[in-house]
Design a protein around this motif. Structure first.
Motif, mmCIF file in Angstrom:
data_model
loop_
_atom_site.group_PDB
_atom_site.id
_atom_site.type_symbol
_atom_site.label_atom_id
_atom_site.label_comp_id
_atom_site.label_asym_id
_atom_site.label_seq_id
_atom_site.Cartn_x
_atom_site.Cartn_y
_atom_site.Cartn_z
ATOM 1 N N GLU A 77 -18.646 -14.625 12.247
ATOM 2 C CA GLU A 77 -19.894 -14.483 11.243
ATOM 3 C C GLU A 77 -19.828 -15.013 9.878
ATOM 4 N N ARG A 78 -18.431 -14.219 9.581
ATOM 5 C CA ARG A 78 -18.155 -14.599 8.043
ATOM 6 C C ARG A 78 -17.896 -16.307 7.832
ATOM 7 N N VAL A 79 -17.096 -16.691 8.556
ATOM 8 C CA VAL A 79 -16.702 -17.806 8.378
ATOM 9 C C VAL A 79 -18.644 -19.168 8.097
ATOM 10 N N LEU A 80 -18.918 -18.572 9.957
ATOM 11 C CA LEU A 80 -20.051 -19.508 9.522
ATOM 12 C C LEU A 80 -21.055 -19.349 8.746
ATOM 13 N N SER A 81 -21.485 -18.279 8.060
ATOM 14 C CA SER A 81 -22.386 -18.090 5.899
ATOM 15 C C SER A 81 -21.394 -18.595 5.792
ATOM 16 N N HIS A 82 -20.466 -18.889 5.501
ATOM 17 C CA HIS A 82 -19.291 -19.483 4.316
ATOM 18 C C HIS A 82 -19.590 -20.614 4.610
ATOM 19 N N LEU A 83 -19.407 -21.473 5.822
ATOM 20 C CA LEU A 83 -20.093 -22.916 6.011
ATOM 21 C C LEU A 83 -21.415 -22.750 5.137
ATOM 22 N N VAL A 84 -21.879 -22.018 6.021
ATOM 23 C CA VAL A 84 -23.736 -22.626 4.991
ATOM 24 C C VAL A 84 -23.892 -22.925 3.415
ATOM 25 N N ASP A 85 -22.979 -21.810 2.675
ATOM 26 C CA ASP A 85 -23.027 -21.865 1.471
ATOM 27 C C ASP A 85 -22.196 -22.751 0.909
ATOM 28 N N ILE A 86 -21.217 -23.402 2.036
ATOM 29 C CA ILE A 86 -20.583 -24.420 1.255
ATOM 30 C C ILE A 86 -21.926 -25.895 0.838
ATOM 31 N N SER A 87 -22.316 -26.277 1.926
ATOM 32 C CA SER A 87 -22.726 -26.726 2.102
ATOM 33 C C SER A 87 -24.256 -26.739 1.713
ATOM 34 N N ALA A 88 -24.758 -25.339 1.061
ATOM 35 C CA ALA A 88 -26.007 -25.571 0.049
ATOM 36 C C ALA A 88 -24.867 -25.419 -1.707
ATOM 37 N N LEU A 89 -24.019 -25.344 -1.819
ATOM 38 C CA LEU A 89 -23.273 -25.970 -3.152
ATOM 39 C C LEU A 89 -22.944 -27.597 -3.361
ATOM 40 N N ALA A 90 -23.240 -28.173 -2.395
ATOM 41 C CA ALA A 90 -23.321 -29.874 -2.240
ATOM 42 C C ALA A 90 -24.468 -29.750 -2.946
ATOM 43 N N ASP A 91 -25.408 -29.700 -1.825
ATOM 44 C CA ASP A 91 -26.583 -30.057 -2.731
ATOM 45 C C ASP A 91 -27.050 -29.665 -3.738
ATOM 46 N N GLU A 92 -27.118 -28.283 -3.909
ATOM 47 C CA GLU A 92 -26.971 -28.018 -4.732
ATOM 48 C C GLU A 92 -26.318 -28.449 -6.495
ATOM 49 N N LEU A 93 -25.174 -29.720 -6.370
ATOM 50 C CA LEU A 93 -24.538 -29.810 -6.987
ATOM 51 C C LEU A 93 -24.763 -32.254 -7.120
ATOM 52 N N GLY A 94 -25.494 -31.757 -5.855
ATOM 53 C CA GLY A 94 -25.784 -33.163 -5.825
ATOM 54 C C GLY A 94 -24.299 -33.961 -5.540
ATOM 55 N N ILE A 95 -23.915 -33.131 -4.824
ATOM 56 C CA ILE A 95 -21.749 -34.635 -4.439
ATOM 57 C C ILE A 95 -22.028 -33.952 -3.166
ATOM 58 N N SER A 96 -21.679 -35.221 -2.410
ATOM 59 C CA SER A 96 -21.318 -35.156 -0.888
ATOM 60 C C SER A 96 -19.978 -34.310 -0.993
ATOM 61 N N TRP A 97 -19.761 -33.558 0.599
ATOM 62 C CA TRP A 97 -18.012 -33.475 1.617
ATOM 63 C C TRP A 97 -17.873 -34.351 2.559
ATOM 64 N N ALA A 98 -16.913 -35.233 2.193
ATOM 65 C CA ALA A 98 -16.518 -36.037 2.994
ATOM 66 C C ALA A 98 -16.121 -35.524 4.594
ATOM 67 N N GLU A 99 -15.982 -33.797 4.874
ATOM 68 C CA GLU A 99 -15.726 -33.338 5.097
ATOM 69 C C GLU A 99 -15.641 -32.279 5.120
ATOM 70 N N VAL A 100 -15.965 -31.041 5.836
ATOM 71 C CA VAL A 100 -15.965 -29.663 5.907
ATOM 72 C C VAL A 100 -14.812 -28.934 6.973
ATOM 73 N N VAL A 101 -13.791 -27.930 6.459
ATOM 74 C CA VAL A 101 -12.604 -27.772 7.525
ATOM 75 C C VAL A 101 -12.346 -26.623 7.379
ATOM 76 N N PRO A 102 -12.995 -25.764 8.155
ATOM 77 C CA PRO A 102 -12.736 -24.034 8.217
ATOM 78 C C PRO A 102 -10.594 -23.586 8.419
ATOM 79 N N CYS A 103 -10.365 -23.073 8.238
ATOM 80 C CA CYS A 103 -8.503 -23.220 8.404
ATOM 81 C C CYS A 103 -8.534 -21.877 7.928
ATOM 82 N N SER A 104 -6.731 -21.799 8.512
ATOM 83 C CA SER A 104 -5.935 -20.684 7.467
ATOM 84 C C SER A 104 -4.459 -21.087 7.779
ATOM 85 N N ALA A 105 -4.041 -20.827 6.304
ATOM 86 C CA ALA A 105 -2.644 -21.852 6.574
ATOM 87 C C ALA A 105 -1.621 -20.198 7.548
ATOM 88 N N VAL A 106 -2.006 -19.473 6.942
ATOM 89 C CA VAL A 106 -0.763 -18.032 7.201
ATOM 90 C C VAL A 106 -0.899 -18.351 8.453
#
Length: 307
Positions: free
Chosen positions: A133-162
């Motif tokens: 659930e937290r990952v999903l809400s974080h992805l919404v925030d990431i999308s909102a960040l792009a809108d706020e700053l007038g940029i576009s993400w080529a891709e959005v990828v949730p991940c864990s290196a560990v």
């Protein structure tokens, strides 16, 4: 099946401890960048090389952009901005266990203002530390960040290196966004860093563990000499590595050495295991601690230490 070969450069950006170095190591498949819980661990651009039949990705692990308090800090920031303007793709690391804040906005804004803006990929790192659930809400925030700053993400990828979750997807996305180009490095090469630099970094990583907050910035490591032990048989080589841990004040020297040398011995043991793994040869580590007063603010010392 396409015969197109893509090649180019990418780097990760983000606040301190956003998971940049850990993700670099996971993608390359071996340790080339030191990772620590201390901010400003990375001090120079380390190149990790990923070669596949369809392309070659050169990952540059850079220091985090920060508000500089010393000449070293200013030089590190210059290095970061220089790298941004030269790469094809920038992966913005936005850890899922932290809210997006002013530091993230500042970094993305700085990249957005570049004359030759690279492609931007948002990486929601550290998914292993939070709920779905937290990952999903974080992805919404990431999308909102792009809108706020007038940029576009080529891709959005949730991940864990560990947890090695979606690391292959990150690799695929970065390679896909590269232009067509030649192979820059021979197949099989994973970094262009000299062994001496990697060894110095492994010693510094060991020295950073467990030290107080004001000390990490003051630690540098210099490799004085690496010599094969002359009396060893060919099938049982041993390398003598002589290194100096540099600090800024006498009081810091005492912290690094510890009570009756206990801390220095711990550093040596931890670093030696990593160096053995890196070189595939047993090493004997000779560590010496020396004081270069206020070296972070001194042009002469910074040049001598390679910054």
């Amino acid at each position: 099946m396409t015969d197109t070969f893509r090649s180019g450069f990418a780097c990760f950006v983000g606040r301190p401890n956003a998971g940049k170095s850990t993700l670099t190591n996971a993608l390359v498949g071996q340790k080339i960048a030191i990772a620590s819980s201390k901010p400003q661990t990375t001090r120079h651009a380390v190149r990790g090389i990923i070669t596949r039949p369809d392309g070659q990705l050169v990952l540059i692990d850079t220091p985090g952009l920060h508000r500089p308090r010393t000449l070293l800090g200013e030089r590190l920031n210059d290095l970061v901005r220089e790298t941004w303007s030269e790469v094809d793709v920038v992966g913005v690391c936005l850890p899922c266990d932290q809210r997006i804040g002013p530091g993230d906005r500042y970094i993305v804004t700085q990249i957005a203002e570049l004359a030759n803006r690279p492609q931007l990929v948002a990486l929601a790192t550290k998914t292993d530390l939070v709920t779905k659930e937290r990952v999903l809400s974080h992805l919404v925030d990431i999308s909102a960040l792009a809108d706020e700053l007038g940029i576009s993400w080529a891709e959005v990828v949730p991940c864990s290196a560990v947890a090695h979750d979606q690391v292959d997807t990150v690799r695929d996305v970065l390679l896909r966004l590269l232009p067509e180009g030649p192979m820059y490095y021979p197949d099989g090469e994973v970094t262009d860093e000299p062994e001496e630099t990697l060894i110095a970094e492994l010693i510094r990583e060991a020295a950073l563990e467990g030290v107080r907050d004001e000390l990490p910035h003051s630690i540098a490591v210099v490799i004085d000499e690496i010599l094969p032990r002359p009396d060893r048989p060919e099938d049982r080589p041993l390398l003598d590595v002589f290194a100096s841990i540099v600090v800024e004040r006498e009081s810091q020297k005492g912290i690094i050495i510890g009570h009756k040398g206990s801390r220095l011995r711990e550093i040596g043991t931890a670093a030696r295991l990593q160096i053995n793994r890196l070189l595939g040869t047993p090493v004997h580590l000779h560590l010496h601690v020396k004081v270069l007063k206020e070296w972070q603010r001194d042009t002469k010392y910074l040049n001598r230490l390679g910054f």
